[in-house]
Design a protein around this motif. Structure first.
Motif, PDB file in Angstrom:
ATOM      1  N   GLN A  81      35.783  -7.921  -0.253  1.00 45.44           N
ATOM      2  CA  GLN A  81      35.663  -6.826  -1.312  1.00 45.44           C
ATOM      3  C   GLN A  81      36.254  -7.490  -2.737  1.00 45.44           C
ATOM      4  O   GLN A  81      35.736  -6.843  -3.654  1.00 45.44           O
ATOM      5  CB  GLN A  81      36.333  -5.593  -0.898  1.00 45.44           C
ATOM      6  CG  GLN A  81      37.904  -5.685  -1.124  1.00 45.44           C
ATOM      7  CD  GLN A  81      38.691  -6.482   0.205  1.00 45.44           C
ATOM      8  OE1 GLN A  81      37.711  -6.733   1.365  1.00 45.44           O
ATOM      9  NE2 GLN A  81      39.890  -6.588   0.336  1.00 45.44           N
ATOM     10  N   ASP A  82      36.910  -8.344  -2.835  1.00 54.24           N
ATOM     11  CA  ASP A  82      37.372  -9.025  -3.940  1.00 54.24           C
ATOM     12  C   ASP A  82      36.635 -10.171  -4.343  1.00 54.24           C
ATOM     13  O   ASP A  82      36.865 -10.880  -5.625  1.00 54.24           O
ATOM     14  CB  ASP A  82      38.739  -9.474  -3.855  1.00 54.24           C
ATOM     15  CG  ASP A  82      39.683  -8.377  -3.654  1.00 54.24           C
ATOM     16  OD1 ASP A  82      39.492  -7.275  -4.219  1.00 54.24           O
ATOM     17  OD2 ASP A  82      40.744  -8.750  -2.893  1.00 54.24           O
ATOM     18  N   GLY A  83      35.534 -10.612  -3.864  1.00 58.48           N
ATOM     19  CA  GLY A  83      34.496 -11.644  -4.106  1.00 58.48           C
ATOM     20  C   GLY A  83      34.958 -12.774  -3.804  1.00 58.48           C
ATOM     21  O   GLY A  83      34.499 -13.994  -4.143  1.00 58.48           O
ATOM     22  N   VAL A  84      36.194 -12.995  -2.887  1.00 55.80           N
ATOM     23  CA  VAL A  84      36.595 -14.341  -2.203  1.00 55.80           C
ATOM     24  C   VAL A  84      35.804 -14.600  -1.221  1.00 55.80           C
ATOM     25  O   VAL A  84      35.199 -14.086  -0.292  1.00 55.80           O
ATOM     26  CB  VAL A  84      38.080 -14.161  -1.864  1.00 55.80           C
ATOM     27  CG1 VAL A  84      38.529 -15.326  -0.885  1.00 55.80           C
ATOM     28  CG2 VAL A  84      39.162 -13.651  -2.795  1.00 55.80           C
ATOM     29  N   ARG A  85      35.254 -15.941  -1.370  1.00 61.98           N
ATOM     30  CA  ARG A  85      34.282 -16.610  -0.402  1.00 61.98           C
ATOM     31  C   ARG A  85      34.978 -16.892   0.812  1.00 61.98           C
ATOM     32  O   ARG A  85      36.048 -17.576   0.977  1.00 61.98           O
ATOM     33  CB  ARG A  85      33.379 -17.818  -1.122  1.00 61.98           C
ATOM     34  CG  ARG A  85      32.597 -18.347  -0.284  1.00 61.98           C
ATOM     35  CD  ARG A  85      31.119 -17.599  -0.379  1.00 61.98           C
ATOM     36  NE  ARG A  85      30.625 -17.186  -1.621  1.00 61.98           N
ATOM     37  CZ  ARG A  85      29.606 -17.591  -2.222  1.00 61.98           C
ATOM     38  NH1 ARG A  85      29.094 -18.388  -1.743  1.00 61.98           N
ATOM     39  NH2 ARG A  85      29.330 -17.037  -3.405  1.00 61.98           N
ATOM     40  N   ILE A  86      34.443 -16.194   1.779  1.00 55.05           N
ATOM     41  CA  ILE A  86      35.211 -16.270   3.408  1.00 55.05           C
ATOM     42  C   ILE A  86      34.558 -17.430   4.100  1.00 55.05           C
ATOM     43  O   ILE A  86      35.183 -18.486   4.776  1.00 55.05           O
ATOM     44  CB  ILE A  86      35.241 -15.073   4.041  1.00 55.05           C
ATOM     45  CG1 ILE A  86      35.802 -14.002   3.344  1.00 55.05           C
ATOM     46  CG2 ILE A  86      35.673 -15.301   5.359  1.00 55.05           C
ATOM     47  CD1 ILE A  86      37.344 -14.130   2.932  1.00 55.05           C
ATOM     48  N   ALA A  87      33.232 -17.535   3.977  1.00 59.93           N
ATOM     49  CA  ALA A  87      32.465 -18.590   4.845  1.00 59.93           C
ATOM     50  C   ALA A  87      30.916 -18.883   4.021  1.00 59.93           C
ATOM     51  O   ALA A  87      30.655 -17.918   3.465  1.00 59.93           O
ATOM     52  CB  ALA A  87      32.190 -18.268   5.999  1.00 59.93           C
ATOM     53  N   GLU A  88      30.645 -20.112   4.257  1.00 58.50           N
ATOM     54  CA  GLU A  88      29.138 -20.606   3.988  1.00 58.50           C
ATOM     55  C   GLU A  88      28.740 -20.894   5.322  1.00 58.50           C
ATOM     56  O   GLU A  88      29.002 -21.599   6.215  1.00 58.50           O
ATOM     57  CB  GLU A  88      29.050 -21.796   2.908  1.00 58.50           C
ATOM     58  CG  GLU A  88      29.636 -21.196   1.706  1.00 58.50           C
ATOM     59  CD  GLU A  88      28.545 -20.468   1.103  1.00 58.50           C
ATOM     60  OE1 GLU A  88      27.358 -20.579   1.417  1.00 58.50           O
ATOM     61  OE2 GLU A  88      28.827 -19.978  -0.026  1.00 58.50           O
ATOM     62  N   MET A  89      27.434 -20.354   5.605  1.00 61.66           N
ATOM     63  CA  MET A  89      26.643 -20.852   6.680  1.00 61.66           C
ATOM     64  C   MET A  89      25.085 -21.213   6.403  1.00 61.66           C
ATOM     65  O   MET A  89      24.495 -20.540   5.360  1.00 61.66           O
ATOM     66  CB  MET A  89      26.531 -19.755   7.692  1.00 61.66           C
ATOM     67  CG  MET A  89      25.943 -20.060   9.038  1.00 61.66           C
ATOM     68  SD  MET A  89      25.966 -18.867  10.228  1.00 61.66           S
ATOM     69  CE  MET A  89      24.341 -18.058  10.060  1.00 61.66           C
ATOM     70  N   ARG A  90      24.794 -22.087   7.014  1.00 66.57           N
ATOM     71  CA  ARG A  90      23.251 -22.779   6.856  1.00 66.57           C
ATOM     72  C   ARG A  90      22.595 -22.440   8.302  1.00 66.57           C
ATOM     73  O   ARG A  90      23.137 -22.875   9.165  1.00 66.57           O
ATOM     74  CB  ARG A  90      23.188 -24.040   6.441  1.00 66.57           C
ATOM     75  CG  ARG A  90      22.042 -25.021   6.409  1.00 66.57           C
ATOM     76  CD  ARG A  90      20.827 -24.651   5.467  1.00 66.57           C
ATOM     77  NE  ARG A  90      21.202 -24.640   4.104  1.00 66.57           N
ATOM     78  CZ  ARG A  90      20.940 -25.588   3.098  1.00 66.57           C
ATOM     79  NH1 ARG A  90      20.563 -26.658   3.571  1.00 66.57           N
ATOM     80  NH2 ARG A  90      20.900 -25.432   2.032  1.00 66.57           N
ATOM     81  N   GLY A  91      21.490 -21.572   8.146  1.00 66.02           N
ATOM     82  CA  GLY A  91      20.990 -21.423   9.472  1.00 66.02           C
ATOM     83  C   GLY A  91      19.612 -21.766   9.564  1.00 66.02           C
ATOM     84  O   GLY A  91      18.681 -21.796   8.385  1.00 66.02           O
ATOM     85  N   MET A  92      19.145 -22.577  10.348  1.00 65.26           N
ATOM     86  CA  MET A  92      17.462 -23.136  10.745  1.00 65.26           C
ATOM     87  C   MET A  92      17.007 -22.052  11.791  1.00 65.26           C
ATOM     88  O   MET A  92      17.557 -21.912  12.857  1.00 65.26           O
ATOM     89  CB  MET A  92      17.511 -24.563  11.196  1.00 65.26           C
ATOM     90  CG  MET A  92      18.030 -25.447   9.892  1.00 65.26           C
ATOM     91  SD  MET A  92      19.234 -25.348   9.170  1.00 65.26           S
ATOM     92  CE  MET A  92      20.360 -26.375   9.735  1.00 65.26           C
ATOM     93  N   SER A  93      15.780 -21.606  11.301  1.00 62.00           N
ATOM     94  CA  SER A  93      15.055 -20.632  12.160  1.00 62.00           C
ATOM     95  C   SER A  93      13.859 -21.204  12.778  1.00 62.00           C
ATOM     96  O   SER A  93      13.441 -22.395  12.431  1.00 62.00           O
ATOM     97  CB  SER A  93      14.741 -19.398  11.418  1.00 62.00           C
ATOM     98  OG  SER A  93      13.751 -19.809  10.415  1.00 62.00           O
ATOM     99  N   ARG A  94      13.549 -20.543  13.883  1.00 64.99           N
ATOM    100  CA  ARG A  94      12.283 -20.981  14.640  1.00 64.99           C
ATOM    101  C   ARG A  94      11.608 -19.923  15.009  1.00 64.99           C
ATOM    102  O   ARG A  94      11.862 -19.132  15.759  1.00 64.99           O
ATOM    103  CB  ARG A  94      12.401 -21.962  15.629  1.00 64.99           C
ATOM    104  CG  ARG A  94      11.618 -22.524  16.601  1.00 64.99           C
ATOM    105  CD  ARG A  94      11.009 -23.668  15.634  1.00 64.99           C
ATOM    106  NE  ARG A  94       9.897 -24.632  16.709  1.00 64.99           N
ATOM    107  CZ  ARG A  94       9.418 -25.475  15.969  1.00 64.99           C
ATOM    108  NH1 ARG A  94       9.397 -25.841  14.908  1.00 64.99           N
ATOM    109  NH2 ARG A  94       8.479 -26.093  16.681  1.00 64.99           N
ATOM    110  N   ALA A  95      10.249 -19.757  14.657  1.00 59.91           N
ATOM    111  CA  ALA A  95       9.286 -18.755  14.809  1.00 59.91           C
ATOM    112  C   ALA A  95       8.898 -18.736  16.228  1.00 59.91           C
ATOM    113  O   ALA A  95       8.738 -20.006  16.840  1.00 59.91           O
ATOM    114  CB  ALA A  95       8.053 -18.595  13.910  1.00 59.91           C
ATOM    115  N   ILE A  96       8.906 -17.658  17.060  1.00 59.49           N
ATOM    116  CA  ILE A  96       8.544 -17.908  18.226  1.00 59.49           C
ATOM    117  C   ILE A  96       7.132 -16.719  18.377  1.00 59.49           C
ATOM    118  O   ILE A  96       6.904 -16.063  17.452  1.00 59.49           O
ATOM    119  CB  ILE A  96       9.572 -17.221  19.383  1.00 59.49           C
ATOM    120  CG1 ILE A  96       9.972 -15.830  18.967  1.00 59.49           C
ATOM    121  CG2 ILE A  96      10.592 -18.362  19.226  1.00 59.49           C
ATOM    122  CD1 ILE A  96      11.005 -15.493  20.188  1.00 59.49           C
TER     123      ILE A  96
END
Length: 144
Positions: free
Chosen positions: A119-134
């Motif tokens: 809520q204070d704008g502190v970055r907690i985590a960064e994730m990169r996600g790769m998706s695959r359509a089914i």
């Protein structure tokens, strides 16, 4: 239907079936084409032995936002690969917000960046996600 209309309908259908995100206490607060925002207030049962938010809970929040973003085009899509970096702890009472945004989509593959902040704008985590359509869609679109 506009891309926003499609995203909202796909999001509503997914949310209706998403018992896991609801069980965690997440809320879907925004959805658009290739983008989703989810929030979670960290409760005592989300905390680990260090009295900080369990990494799996933070990952689940980021992963859920990713899922809604990559399904926002009404094509059934699943995670193919995710990488998360934990940057700061989440604490009991924090309101964590995960913002997932599509970077690239071609054919059956997509790349999404998801950031989690408190809520204070502190970055907690960064994730990169790769998706695959089914095969399949969340709903049948009407032809014009």
């Amino acid at each position: 239907m506009t891309p926003k209309d499609i995203a909202e309908k796909a999001g509503a259908i997914m949310w209706g079936n998403d018992d896991a995100s609801k069980w965690f206490g997440m809320e879907l607060t925004e959805i658009d084409a290739g983008r989703a925002v989810m929030t979670l207030t960290v409760q005592p049962h989300h905390c680990n032995g260090h009295k900080i938010c369990h990494g799996g809970v933070i990952f689940a929040l980021a992963d859920s936002a990713f899922a809604f973003a990559c399904n926002s085009g009404n094509q059934n899509t699943v995670a193919q690969h995710n990488l998360i970096n934990f940057l700061a702890p989440g604490r009991e009472g924090d309101v964590l917000t995960a913002v997932a945004e599509e970077l690239y989509l071609k054919g059956r593959g997509g790349i999404y960046d998801i950031h989690v902040e408190n809520q204070d704008g502190v970055r907690i985590a960064e994730m990169r996600g790769m998706s695959r359509a089914i095969p399949g869609t969340l709903f049948e679109e009407e032809s014009e």
